[in-house]
Design an enzyme around this catalytic site. Structure first.
Site, short mmCIF file in Angstrom:
data_model
loop_
_atom_site.label_atom_id
_atom_site.label_comp_id
_atom_site.label_asym_id
_atom_site.label_seq_id
_atom_site.Cartn_x
_atom_site.Cartn_y
_atom_site.Cartn_z
N HIS A 87 0.84 -1.21 0.00
CA HIS A 87 0.00 0.00 0.00
C HIS A 87 0.87 1.26 0.00
O HIS A 87 1.84 1.34 0.74
CB HIS A 87 -0.99 0.01 1.17
N ASP A 89 -0.37 4.30 0.56
CA ASP A 89 -0.88 5.33 1.47
C ASP A 89 -0.21 5.20 2.83
O ASP A 89 0.32 4.16 3.18
CB ASP A 89 -2.41 5.27 1.61
N ASP A 120 6.18 1.42 6.78
CA ASP A 120 4.77 1.06 6.58
C ASP A 120 4.18 2.00 5.52
O ASP A 120 3.60 2.99 5.87
CB ASP A 120 4.06 1.19 7.93
N GLU A 154 -5.19 1.26 2.40
CA GLU A 154 -4.99 0.23 3.44
C GLU A 154 -5.12 0.83 4.82
O GLU A 154 -5.73 0.24 5.72
CB GLU A 154 -3.61 -0.43 3.25
N1 BES Z 1 1.54 -2.61 8.13
C1 BES Z 1 0.34 -2.59 8.88
C2 BES Z 1 -0.14 -3.97 9.26
C3 BES Z 1 0.67 -4.65 10.33
C4 BES Z 1 1.00 -3.99 11.49
C5 BES Z 1 1.02 -5.96 10.16
C6 BES Z 1 1.70 -4.63 12.47
C7 BES Z 1 1.72 -6.62 11.14
C8 BES Z 1 2.07 -5.94 12.30
C9 BES Z 1 -0.76 -1.92 8.11
O1 BES Z 1 -0.32 -0.83 7.35
C10 BES Z 1 -1.76 -1.34 9.09
O2 BES Z 1 -1.41 -0.50 9.87
N2 BES Z 1 -2.99 -1.79 9.01
C11 BES Z 1 -4.06 -1.23 9.75
C12 BES Z 1 -5.33 -1.74 9.13
C13 BES Z 1 -6.58 -1.11 9.63
C14 BES Z 1 -6.63 0.35 9.35
C15 BES Z 1 -7.76 -1.81 9.03
C16 BES Z 1 -3.97 -1.61 11.21
O3 BES Z 1 -3.54 -2.72 11.55
O4 BES Z 1 -4.31 -0.77 12.06
ZN ZN Z 2 -0.08 0.86 8.81
#
Ligand code: BES
Ligand code: ZN
Length: 457
Positions: A87, A89, A120, A154
């Site tokens: 992603h 963003d 990220d 995302e």
């Molecule tokens: N990179 C993260 C996901 C992640 C965080 C995977 C920590 C493994 C460990 C992703 O960009 C993220 O922050 N996702 C959001 C999704 C939500 C907004 C639906 C999250 O986890 O808060």
């Molecule tokens: Zn994130």
């Protein structure tokens, strides 16, 4: 892999960092409407870069929200196809005064690059783009067929992606999905992640009266929305960290003893973990270890609160309204919609009649967990060993990537989560950073990964 690919990668390290800085300079914050043009500019930058490194069929595809970027290179006859997802963003940067260097002016300090999106997820996307580039520039071809699929929503729950994947099922069809959007287990301990939590996010608005009131004239005569909000939130968890929402745990898949044993063998230092976080004492659901709490147990969290007078000095007032942002992290087999309904019913039950409570469903995401006993994961393990000099450990993570469960359901193929961030990368917080040696090792590992996947005919 031919040595000259690794040589090419090592030779271009400095250039990679300079290019990554340009990527990180675009404030593609999907949560804030005023950054909409930057989000689009970032999609365009990503597409141009894909074009530049030699990918084909590069497209910006519109969705009802932010555009997705697609590209492919399908010239590896007989080899499998991998779908690379990421992603472009990023999260908002507040509180911005806590950043040591400006969030969109990437700065290298002590071998780490500091900027919003460095870990990220732009840095991790870029690692793959550079591995693809090395193959295409140096060998003139890729050892595996690659489809690149990078979205821009995302960080706000990927609300349009589920439908997009369903509608573009054929275009996205692949043998395996590869994602680099997670931290590794620890510094020096690369990992492959086989589970993510899901999410249900809400805004709670409470109104007590038409307008703010003098707390002397009216204090004692009406309910105070800030106080009521506190009371409602206090009913969400008991002292042992267990969520009190009726039915909340109904669908929680119990942890297998075997998995618990495996996790106990991971080199996790709880004392250091607590110290690094700066927490006086850790807290979580009774009966579970820290890793179990974060990886395999659901939780209820308050993400933000807003009410009344918070300026300097003192003001005697009863606020008319109070607001909270809350989210619940979910684990297999909880369903975000079902949990959201349970939460609504519970709030209705515990909220007093003295105020008006409005609940707004924001976004959600399903949890994901996969079998990691497949040849794609094994191939990734070999590639990580080449890049990092160590074979990976297997872990779950507490974060969410909503589209991963959609990939599993719609494309029906395994996902390999090979993340190269670090647990202390400050994702979503001030001073987000990416370790550059992990980045460079990651480019090499990604280049090997494509070769290893290509061999799986
Ligand atoms: N990179 C993260 C996901 C992640 C965080 C995977 C920590 C493994 C460990 C992703 O960009 C993220 O922050 N996702 C959001 C999704 C939500 C907004 C639906 C999250 O986890 O808060
Ligand atoms: Zn994130």
């Amino acid at each position: 892999m031919t040595n000259n690919i690794v040589d090419f990668i090592n030779l271009h390290r400095d250039r990679y960092v300079e290019e990554l800085k340009s990527y990180l300079a675009i404030p593609s914050i999907s949560a804030l409407p005023q950054h909409q043009p930057d989000v689009r500019r970032c999609a365009e930058w990503t597409a141009q870069e894909l074009e530049r490194i030699g990918m084909q069929n590069v497209r910006l595809i519109e969705t009802p929200g932010n555009p997705v970027v697609y590209a492919d290179w399908l010239g590896a006859a007989g080899a499998p196809t991998m779908l690379f997802y990421g992603h472009y963003d990023v999260q908002p940067v507040d509180p911005v005064d806590q950043w040591t260097s400006p969030p969109f002016d990437a700065t290298v300090r002590d071998g780490e690059i500091y900027a919003r999106g460095s870990a990220d997820d732009k840095g991790q996307i870029f690692m793959h783009l550079k591995a693809i580039e090395a193959w295409l520039k140096q060998a003139g071809s890729l050892p595996v067929n690659i489809k690149v699929f990078i979205e821009g929503e995302e960080e706000v729950g990927s609300k349009h992606l589920d439908q997009f994947v369903r509608e573009h099922k054929d275009q996205l069809a692949a043998d395996v999905v590869v994602i680099s959007d997670s931290p590794m287990f620890d510094r020096g301990i690369p990992s492959i992640c086989y589970g993510l939590r899901g999410l249900a996010y809400f805004q709670i608005d409470i109104r007590g009266t038409k307008t703010d009131l003098h707390s002397g004239s009216f204090g004692g005569a009406v309910a105070n929305p800030a106080f009521v909000l506190g009371q409602i939130l206090a009913q969400m968890k008991d002292k042992g960290g267990r969520v009190k929402i009726a039915g909340f745990y109904d669908d929680v898949r119990p942890l297998r003893e075997e998995e618990r044993e495996q996790w106990k063998r991971l080199p996790f230092n709880e004392k250091r973990y607590r110290k690094d976080l700066g927490a006086p004492k850790l807290f979580g659901e009774r009966g579970y270890t820290t890793l179990e709490r974060v990886w395999a147990r659901p939780t209820f969290e308050v993400n933000g609160l807003l009410a009344g007078f918070t300026g300097e000095g003192a003001k005697t007032v009863i606020p008319a309204t109070a607001m909270a942002k809350i989210s619940m992290r979910l684990v297999p087999d909880q369903d975000p919609d079902k949990v959201a309904t349970l939460f609504e019913a519970y709030v209705k039950k515990v909220a007093p009649k003295t105020v008006e409570v409005t609940l707004t469903r924001m976004h959600g995401g399903k949890p994901w967990m996969a079998d990691f006993d497949n040849r794609y994961v094994q191939a990734a393990g070999r590639a990580i060993e080449q890049g990092f000099g160590k074979s990976p450990v297997f872990n779950r993570e507490g974060g969410s990537i909503p589209v991963v469960s959609t990939f599993q359901e719609v494309l029906g193929v395994p996902s390999v989560l090979f993340g190269i961030g670090l647990p202390d990368e400050n994702a979503h917080a001030p001073n987000e950073k990416l370790d550059l040696s992990n980045f460079h090792n990651g480019v090499i590992a990604a280049a090997f990964l494509y070769e290893e996947l290509g061999k799986l005919r």
